[in-house]
Write a protein that holds these residues in place. Structure first.
Motif, PDB file in Angstrom:
ATOM      1  N   ALA A   9       1.020  -1.294  -0.369  1.00 43.56           N
ATOM      2  CA  ALA A   9       0.137   0.042   0.411  1.00 43.56           C
ATOM      3  C   ALA A   9       1.204   1.224   0.671  1.00 43.56           C
ATOM      4  O   ALA A   9       1.474   1.474   1.020  1.00 43.56           O
ATOM      5  CB  ALA A   9      -1.145  -0.308   1.443  1.00 43.56           C
ATOM      6  N   ILE A  10       0.723   2.269  -0.712  1.00 45.69           N
ATOM      7  CA  ILE A  10       1.279   3.347  -1.393  1.00 45.69           C
ATOM      8  C   ILE A  10       0.418   4.455  -0.309  1.00 45.69           C
ATOM      9  O   ILE A  10      -1.280   4.498  -0.995  1.00 45.69           O
ATOM     10  CB  ILE A  10       1.446   4.239  -2.395  1.00 45.69           C
ATOM     11  N   VAL A  11       0.868   5.091   1.322  1.00 40.19           N
ATOM     12  CA  VAL A  11      -0.164   5.902   1.618  1.00 40.19           C
ATOM     13  C   VAL A  11       0.389   7.728   1.978  1.00 40.19           C
ATOM     14  O   VAL A  11       1.506   7.664   2.325  1.00 40.19           O
ATOM     15  CB  VAL A  11      -0.730   6.084   2.509  1.00 40.19           C
ATOM     16  N   THR A  12      -0.344   8.335   0.409  1.00 41.29           N
ATOM     17  CA  THR A  12       0.376   9.448   0.599  1.00 41.29           C
ATOM     18  C   THR A  12      -0.323  10.848   1.800  1.00 41.29           C
ATOM     19  O   THR A  12      -1.357  10.095   2.429  1.00 41.29           O
ATOM     20  CB  THR A  12      -0.388  10.491  -0.530  1.00 41.29           C
ATOM     21  N   ASN A  32       2.657  -4.077   2.991  1.00 36.41           N
ATOM     22  CA  ASN A  32       3.972  -3.204   2.468  1.00 36.41           C
ATOM     23  C   ASN A  32       3.784  -1.983   3.056  1.00 36.41           C
ATOM     24  O   ASN A  32       2.261  -1.945   2.326  1.00 36.41           O
ATOM     25  CB  ASN A  32       5.100  -3.794   1.497  1.00 36.41           C
ATOM     26  N   VAL A  33       3.730  -1.372   3.749  1.00 31.92           N
ATOM     27  CA  VAL A  33       3.811   0.425   3.507  1.00 31.92           C
ATOM     28  C   VAL A  33       4.677   1.130   2.799  1.00 31.92           C
ATOM     29  O   VAL A  33       5.676   0.797   3.387  1.00 31.92           O
ATOM     30  CB  VAL A  33       2.691   0.604   4.694  1.00 31.92           C
ATOM     31  N   VAL A  34       4.418   1.905   1.827  1.00 31.20           N
ATOM     32  CA  VAL A  34       5.317   3.331   1.589  1.00 31.20           C
ATOM     33  C   VAL A  34       4.746   4.399   1.783  1.00 31.20           C
ATOM     34  O   VAL A  34       3.302   4.942   1.868  1.00 31.20           O
ATOM     35  CB  VAL A  34       4.860   3.312   0.060  1.00 31.20           C
ATOM     36  N   LEU A  35       5.309   4.731   3.355  1.00 30.15           N
ATOM     37  CA  LEU A  35       5.200   5.869   3.972  1.00 30.15           C
ATOM     38  C   LEU A  35       5.342   7.194   2.817  1.00 30.15           C
ATOM     39  O   LEU A  35       6.870   6.791   2.352  1.00 30.15           O
ATOM     40  CB  LEU A  35       5.554   6.373   4.718  1.00 30.15           C
ATOM     41  N   ALA A  42      14.596  12.619  11.160  1.00 35.88           N
ATOM     42  CA  ALA A  42      13.867  11.990  12.605  1.00 35.88           C
ATOM     43  C   ALA A  42      12.702  11.571  12.953  1.00 35.88           C
ATOM     44  O   ALA A  42      12.578  10.141  13.069  1.00 35.88           O
ATOM     45  CB  ALA A  42      14.997  12.784  13.364  1.00 35.88           C
ATOM     46  N   GLU A  43      11.689  12.750  12.927  1.00 35.10           N
ATOM     47  CA  GLU A  43      10.628  12.165  13.448  1.00 35.10           C
ATOM     48  C   GLU A  43       9.472  11.147  12.511  1.00 35.10           C
ATOM     49  O   GLU A  43       9.306  10.005  12.958  1.00 35.10           O
ATOM     50  CB  GLU A  43       9.316  13.259  13.559  1.00 35.10           C
ATOM     51  N   ILE A  44       9.833  11.052  10.887  1.00 35.49           N
ATOM     52  CA  ILE A  44       9.922  10.337   9.621  1.00 35.49           C
ATOM     53  C   ILE A  44      10.140   8.574  10.054  1.00 35.49           C
ATOM     54  O   ILE A  44       9.358   8.157   9.975  1.00 35.49           O
ATOM     55  CB  ILE A  44       9.576  10.955   8.638  1.00 35.49           C
ATOM     56  N   GLU A  45      11.510   8.877  10.498  1.00 36.90           N
ATOM     57  CA  GLU A  45      12.311   7.628  11.077  1.00 36.90           C
ATOM     58  C   GLU A  45      11.419   7.301  11.534  1.00 36.90           C
ATOM     59  O   GLU A  45      11.866   5.889  11.339  1.00 36.90           O
ATOM     60  CB  GLU A  45      14.039   8.262  10.569  1.00 36.90           C
ATOM     61  N   ALA A  46      11.582   7.629  13.130  1.00 36.01           N
ATOM     62  CA  ALA A  46      10.803   7.271  14.365  1.00 36.01           C
ATOM     63  C   ALA A  46      10.007   6.053  13.485  1.00 36.01           C
ATOM     64  O   ALA A  46       9.397   5.274  14.287  1.00 36.01           O
ATOM     65  CB  ALA A  46      10.696   8.006  15.559  1.00 36.01           C
ATOM     66  N   ALA A  47       8.671   7.259  13.133  1.00 32.28           N
ATOM     67  CA  ALA A  47       7.603   6.761  12.812  1.00 32.28           C
ATOM     68  C   ALA A  47       7.682   5.528  12.511  1.00 32.28           C
ATOM     69  O   ALA A  47       6.744   4.320  12.233  1.00 32.28           O
ATOM     70  CB  ALA A  47       6.306   7.742  12.233  1.00 32.28           C
ATOM     71  N   ARG A  48       8.260   5.664  10.715  1.00 30.42           N
ATOM     72  CA  ARG A  48       8.486   4.213  10.073  1.00 30.42           C
ATOM     73  C   ARG A  48       9.070   2.799  10.861  1.00 30.42           C
ATOM     74  O   ARG A  48       8.600   1.771  10.637  1.00 30.42           O
ATOM     75  CB  ARG A  48       9.715   4.961   8.422  1.00 30.42           C
ATOM     76  N   ARG A  49       9.526   2.989  11.954  1.00 23.63           N
ATOM     77  CA  ARG A  49       9.948   2.258  12.637  1.00 23.63           C
ATOM     78  C   ARG A  49       9.235   1.385  13.493  1.00 23.63           C
ATOM     79  O   ARG A  49       9.147   0.403  13.457  1.00 23.63           O
ATOM     80  CB  ARG A  49      11.512   2.736  13.403  1.00 23.63           C
ATOM     81  N   GLU A  50       8.310   2.391  14.348  1.00 25.26           N
ATOM     82  CA  GLU A  50       7.498   1.956  14.429  1.00 25.26           C
ATOM     83  C   GLU A  50       5.999   0.969  13.864  1.00 25.26           C
ATOM     84  O   GLU A  50       6.229   0.343  14.759  1.00 25.26           O
ATOM     85  CB  GLU A  50       6.399   3.332  15.176  1.00 25.26           C
ATOM     86  N   ILE A  60       8.683   1.237   4.370  1.00 21.98           N
ATOM     87  CA  ILE A  60       9.373   2.121   3.521  1.00 21.98           C
ATOM     88  C   ILE A  60       8.926   3.569   3.393  1.00 21.98           C
ATOM     89  O   ILE A  60       8.260   3.929   4.363  1.00 21.98           O
ATOM     90  CB  ILE A  60      10.538   1.887   2.649  1.00 21.98           C
ATOM     91  N   TYR A  61      10.308   4.722   2.939  1.00 20.02           N
ATOM     92  CA  TYR A  61       9.689   6.417   3.081  1.00 20.02           C
ATOM     93  C   TYR A  61       9.888   6.595   1.504  1.00 20.02           C
ATOM     94  O   TYR A  61      11.224   6.243   0.958  1.00 20.02           O
ATOM     95  CB  TYR A  61       9.552   6.757   4.137  1.00 20.02           C
ATOM     96  N   ASP A  62       8.674   7.203   0.980  1.00 19.18           N
ATOM     97  CA  ASP A  62       9.504   8.206  -0.206  1.00 19.18           C
ATOM     98  C   ASP A  62       8.974   9.307   0.256  1.00 19.18           C
ATOM     99  O   ASP A  62       7.721   9.729   0.095  1.00 19.18           O
ATOM    100  CB  ASP A  62       8.842   6.951  -1.002  1.00 19.18           C
ATOM    101  N   GLY A  63       9.932   9.952  -0.505  1.00 21.19           N
ATOM    102  CA  GLY A  63       9.490  11.868   0.285  1.00 21.19           C
ATOM    103  C   GLY A  63       8.878  12.499  -0.964  1.00 21.19           C
ATOM    104  O   GLY A  63       9.051  13.902  -1.566  1.00 21.19           O
ATOM    105  N   ALA A  64       8.403  11.540  -2.056  1.00 15.58           N
ATOM    106  CA  ALA A  64       7.667  12.524  -3.568  1.00 15.58           C
ATOM    107  C   ALA A  64       6.274  14.213  -2.817  1.00 15.58           C
ATOM    108  O   ALA A  64       6.193  13.841  -1.761  1.00 15.58           O
ATOM    109  CB  ALA A  64       7.324  11.505  -4.216  1.00 15.58           C
TER     110      ALA A  64
END
Length: 262
Positions: A9-12, A32-35, A42-50, A60-64
């Protein structure tokens, strides 16, 4: 609980607020989720790990940038390269400005239309071919009660959300025979950072206190007199991705405490 093991899932707009709550729901269901979204790295990475620790899938994270069609297409292609497919897209990214029409900043109009409406088109356009090839897909557009009814001082937001509902219906018809559904979720007020930020502007525009805005504006039309929660929206989203919802398509589903029933 809906089992989404093996799905992606991609969630924009999912680094905070409704989007983060939706992403948490999908991760908990095993997808699987694309943030995606802006914010402190740092906050985004903390959320991704959680979220990554919640279920069987990876996060994973994509900053598009949702105002950049080429970046949106690249995000979808990157997710396919990483996970093999994009099965679910949740178009949630949104911004807001509250202003009388004659004072509405032109640049904010363009940004709101781009992020709230145009980005949904670009994500869907990029994801549908793969969904058709696999014969399965779920497209969820987070519209709003403002996609069904209007409020003053929100011309760009109301316009964009009405457009998202129209896009939802059209796409649903186009992909109906391909195992793909397309629905819009139309929340009432959720006390997210986006809503909290608009309270002072609304107070100024209406000549009210902030408490009066909450009581007499935000919850005035929600007959339950309760804010919608992100957990409730995640539950609705997961239901629409389940097998029992395969014949629910082209719907603009209010989750608004009775707002649009009146």
């Amino acid at each position: 609980m809906t089992d989404l093991n093996g799905k992606t899932a991609i969630v924009t707009g999912s680094t905070s607020g409704i989007g983060l709550g939706l992403a948490r729901g999908f991760a908990s269901a095993g997808a699987n989720v694309v943030l995606n979204g802006f914010g402190d790295a740092a906050e985004i990475e903390a959320a991704r790990r959680e979220l990554d620790a919640l279920g069987a899938g990876r996060v994973i994270y994509d900053g598009a940038d949702m105002t950049k069609p080429d970046q949106i297409e690249a995000m979808v292609n990157s997710a396919v390269a990483e996970f093999g497919a994009v099965d679910i897209v949740v178009n949630n990214a949104g911004v807001q400005t509250v202003s009388p029409i004659e004072e509405f900043p032109k640049d904010r109009w363009d940004m709101i239309i781009d992020i709230n409406m145009n980005s949904a088109f670009h994500v869907v356009r990029a994801a549908v071919p793969g969904m058709k090839a696999r014969g399965w897909g779920r497209i969820l557009n987070i519209a709003s009660a403002h996609g069904l009814v209007a409020s003053p001082f929100k011309s760009a937001y109301v316009t964009a959300k009405h457009g998202v509902v129209g896009l939802t219906k059209t796409v649903a018809l186009e992909v109906a025979e391909n195992g793909i559904t397309c629905n819009a979720i139309c929340p009432g007020y959720v006390l997210t950072p986006l809503v909290e930020k608009q309270i002072p502007d609304t107070a100024k525009a209406r000549g009210m206190t902030e408490d009066e805005v909450k009581r007499d504006v935000l919850l005035a039309a929600q007959w339950t007199k309760k804010f919608v929660t992100v957990e409730q929206l995640a539950g609705v989203a997961l239901f629409l991705c389940s097998d029992v919802a395969e014949n629910i398509t082209g719907v603009a589903l209010p989750v608004d405490g009775g707002w649009t029933a009146a």
